[in-house]
Scaffold this motif. Structure first.
Motif, PDB file in Angstrom:
ATOM      1  N   ALA A 125     -24.514   4.302  34.354  1.00  0.00           N
ATOM      2  CA  ALA A 125     -23.652   4.510  35.511  1.00  0.00           C
ATOM      3  C   ALA A 125     -23.391   5.987  35.794  1.00  0.00           C
ATOM      4  CB  ALA A 125     -22.323   3.792  35.290  1.00  0.00           C
ATOM      5  N   SER A 126     -23.270   6.292  37.069  1.00  0.00           N
ATOM      6  CA  SER A 126     -22.818   7.627  37.490  1.00  0.00           C
ATOM      7  C   SER A 126     -21.332   7.754  37.171  1.00  0.00           C
ATOM      8  CB  SER A 126     -23.040   7.787  38.988  1.00  0.00           C
ATOM      9  OG  SER A 126     -22.160   6.924  39.708  1.00  0.00           O
ATOM     10  N   ASP A 127     -20.789   8.943  37.378  1.00  0.00           N
ATOM     11  CA  ASP A 127     -19.356   9.139  37.169  1.00  0.00           C
ATOM     12  C   ASP A 127     -18.541   8.216  38.069  1.00  0.00           C
ATOM     13  OD1 ASP A 127     -19.769  11.138  35.253  1.00  0.00           O
ATOM     14  OD2 ASP A 127     -19.634  12.755  36.709  1.00  0.00           O
ATOM     15  N   LEU A 128     -18.942   8.092  39.312  1.00  0.00           N
ATOM     16  CA  LEU A 128     -18.238   7.244  40.264  1.00  0.00           C
ATOM     17  C   LEU A 128     -18.342   5.773  39.870  1.00  0.00           C
ATOM     18  CD1 LEU A 128     -16.668   7.298  42.942  1.00  0.00           C
ATOM     19  CD2 LEU A 128     -18.858   7.175  44.126  1.00  0.00           C
ATOM     20  N   ALA A 129     -19.535   5.324  39.494  1.00  0.00           N
ATOM     21  CA  ALA A 129     -19.731   3.933  39.091  1.00  0.00           C
ATOM     22  C   ALA A 129     -19.016   3.626  37.776  1.00  0.00           C
ATOM     23  CB  ALA A 129     -21.221   3.626  38.976  1.00  0.00           C
ATOM     24  N   ARG A 130     -18.905   4.616  36.901  1.00  0.00           N
ATOM     25  CA  ARG A 130     -18.209   4.389  35.630  1.00  0.00           C
ATOM     26  C   ARG A 130     -16.781   3.899  35.875  1.00  0.00           C
ATOM     27  NH1 ARG A 130     -16.620   8.643  30.733  1.00  0.00           N
ATOM     28  NH2 ARG A 130     -15.177   7.166  29.756  1.00  0.00           N
ATOM     29  N   GLU A 142     -21.989   5.170  25.682  1.00  0.00           N
ATOM     30  CA  GLU A 142     -22.392   6.550  25.434  1.00  0.00           C
ATOM     31  C   GLU A 142     -22.436   7.325  26.749  1.00  0.00           C
ATOM     32  OE1 GLU A 142     -26.356   8.706  23.544  1.00  0.00           O
ATOM     33  OE2 GLU A 142     -26.604   6.754  24.500  1.00  0.00           O
ATOM     34  N   THR A 143     -21.962   8.546  26.712  1.00  0.00           N
ATOM     35  CA  THR A 143     -22.128   9.470  27.836  1.00  0.00           C
ATOM     36  C   THR A 143     -23.222  10.441  27.438  1.00  0.00           C
ATOM     37  OG1 THR A 143     -19.843   9.262  28.554  1.00  0.00           O
ATOM     38  CG2 THR A 143     -21.011  11.268  29.218  1.00  0.00           C
ATOM     39  N   ARG A 144     -24.126  10.676  28.357  1.00  0.00           N
ATOM     40  CA  ARG A 144     -25.258  11.544  28.017  1.00  0.00           C
ATOM     41  C   ARG A 144     -25.668  12.375  29.224  1.00  0.00           C
ATOM     42  NH1 ARG A 144     -30.048   7.028  27.826  1.00  0.00           N
ATOM     43  NH2 ARG A 144     -29.549   6.198  29.855  1.00  0.00           N
ATOM     44  N   GLN A 145     -26.430  13.381  28.938  1.00  0.00           N
ATOM     45  CA  GLN A 145     -27.009  14.226  29.969  1.00  0.00           C
ATOM     46  C   GLN A 145     -28.477  13.859  30.105  1.00  0.00           C
ATOM     47  OE1 GLN A 145     -25.278  16.778  31.755  1.00  0.00           O
ATOM     48  NE2 GLN A 145     -23.562  15.696  30.832  1.00  0.00           N
ATOM     49  N   VAL A 146     -28.899  13.604  31.325  1.00  0.00           N
ATOM     50  CA  VAL A 146     -30.308  13.360  31.603  1.00  0.00           C
ATOM     51  C   VAL A 146     -30.774  14.467  32.533  1.00  0.00           C
ATOM     52  CG1 VAL A 146     -30.183  10.874  31.240  1.00  0.00           C
ATOM     53  CG2 VAL A 146     -29.773  11.792  33.516  1.00  0.00           C
ATOM     54  N   ALA A 152     -29.439  19.058  34.954  1.00  0.00           N
ATOM     55  CA  ALA A 152     -28.739  18.100  34.093  1.00  0.00           C
ATOM     56  C   ALA A 152     -27.784  17.250  34.926  1.00  0.00           C
ATOM     57  CB  ALA A 152     -27.963  18.832  33.008  1.00  0.00           C
ATOM     58  N   LEU A 153     -27.864  15.931  34.701  1.00  0.00           N
ATOM     59  CA  LEU A 153     -26.968  14.969  35.343  1.00  0.00           C
ATOM     60  C   LEU A 153     -26.285  14.152  34.246  1.00  0.00           C
ATOM     61  CD1 LEU A 153     -29.421  13.602  38.042  1.00  0.00           C
ATOM     62  CD2 LEU A 153     -27.450  15.043  38.478  1.00  0.00           C
ATOM     63  N   THR A 154     -25.027  13.861  34.431  1.00  0.00           N
ATOM     64  CA  THR A 154     -24.305  13.015  33.484  1.00  0.00           C
ATOM     65  C   THR A 154     -24.445  11.572  33.904  1.00  0.00           C
ATOM     66  OG1 THR A 154     -22.686  14.759  33.099  1.00  0.00           O
ATOM     67  CG2 THR A 154     -22.018  12.532  32.510  1.00  0.00           C
ATOM     68  N   ASN A 155     -24.742  10.705  32.928  1.00  0.00           N
ATOM     69  CA  ASN A 155     -24.619   9.274  33.193  1.00  0.00           C
ATOM     70  C   ASN A 155     -24.009   8.600  31.968  1.00  0.00           C
ATOM     71  OD1 ASN A 155     -26.685   8.417  31.423  1.00  0.00           O
ATOM     72  ND2 ASN A 155     -28.143   8.052  33.048  1.00  0.00           N
ATOM     73  N   HIS A 156     -23.593   7.381  32.171  1.00  0.00           N
ATOM     74  CA  HIS A 156     -22.821   6.667  31.160  1.00  0.00           C
ATOM     75  C   HIS A 156     -23.471   5.315  30.892  1.00  0.00           C
ATOM     76  CE1 HIS A 156     -19.726   9.650  32.056  1.00  0.00           C
ATOM     77  NE2 HIS A 156     -19.993   9.405  33.331  1.00  0.00           N
ATOM     78  N   ARG A 157     -23.922   5.121  29.657  1.00  0.00           N
ATOM     79  CA  ARG A 157     -24.423   3.801  29.259  1.00  0.00           C
ATOM     80  C   ARG A 157     -23.208   2.913  29.054  1.00  0.00           C
ATOM     81  NH1 ARG A 157     -27.028   3.869  24.255  1.00  0.00           N
ATOM     82  NH2 ARG A 157     -27.574   1.722  24.701  1.00  0.00           N
TER      83      ARG A 157
END
Length: 165
Positions: A125-130, A142-146, A152-157
């Protein structure tokens, strides 16, 4: 217009290939114009450098359970569900964010997951979707950088488990 009014006027239906051109344009618009409070311009441009190829996306969307929200102006959002419980794509037209579109789509997705007897939903998920998923009982794994195009973009498993009934 009230939020409830928009929800009542909205129709949720299954995707068909004739929707693809609107969906790829909506994806591009949503990333470029709807995520500005959460991502920089550089990040939004890396996430969606151009409108996606409609033919490629038609195959992608057709291989999933894809649901479309439609209002008087056209497609207001879409969300996908894989046979394994993966929500790969969840996007709302930028002028409809915060108006109940994602809520209505998610209700249909969760009902489909239950019909498919899935034990788990998961997403990156994106920050907004999280924030949206957390409101619906999802947990952060998990929060990670892809990296996309060197940015670099942050997304959240994230996941939501269903109890056996």
């Amino acid at each position: 217009m009230s939020l409830r009014g928009l929800s009542r006027c909205m129709k949720i239906r299954s995707y068909n290939t004739a929707d693809t051109a609107q969906i790829v344009a909506l994806f591009f618009d949503s990333v470029r114009n709807g995520t500005g409070d959460h991502y920089t311009r550089e990040q939004r441009e890396a996430w969606a450098p151009e409108v996606p190829n409609a033919q490629e996306w038609a195959a992608r969307l057709g291989a999933l359970h894809t649901f479309v929200a439609e209002d008087d102006a056209g497609i207001a959002g879409f969300m996908t569900l894989g046979e394994d419980g993966h929500i790969d794509l969840a996007y709302v037209r930028s002028d409809c964010i915060g108006r109940g579109v994602a809520q209505r789509l998610y209700e249909v997705i969760e009902a489909a997951a239950i019909d498919l007897k899935l034990k788990r939903l998961f997403s990156e998920a994106s920050d907004l979707a999280r924030r949206f998923f957390e409101k619906h009982g999802w947990r952060l794994i998990e929060t990670r950088q892809v990296e996309r195009y060197g940015v670099a973009l942050t997304n959240h498993r994230m996941e939501k488990l269903f109890c056996d009934t």
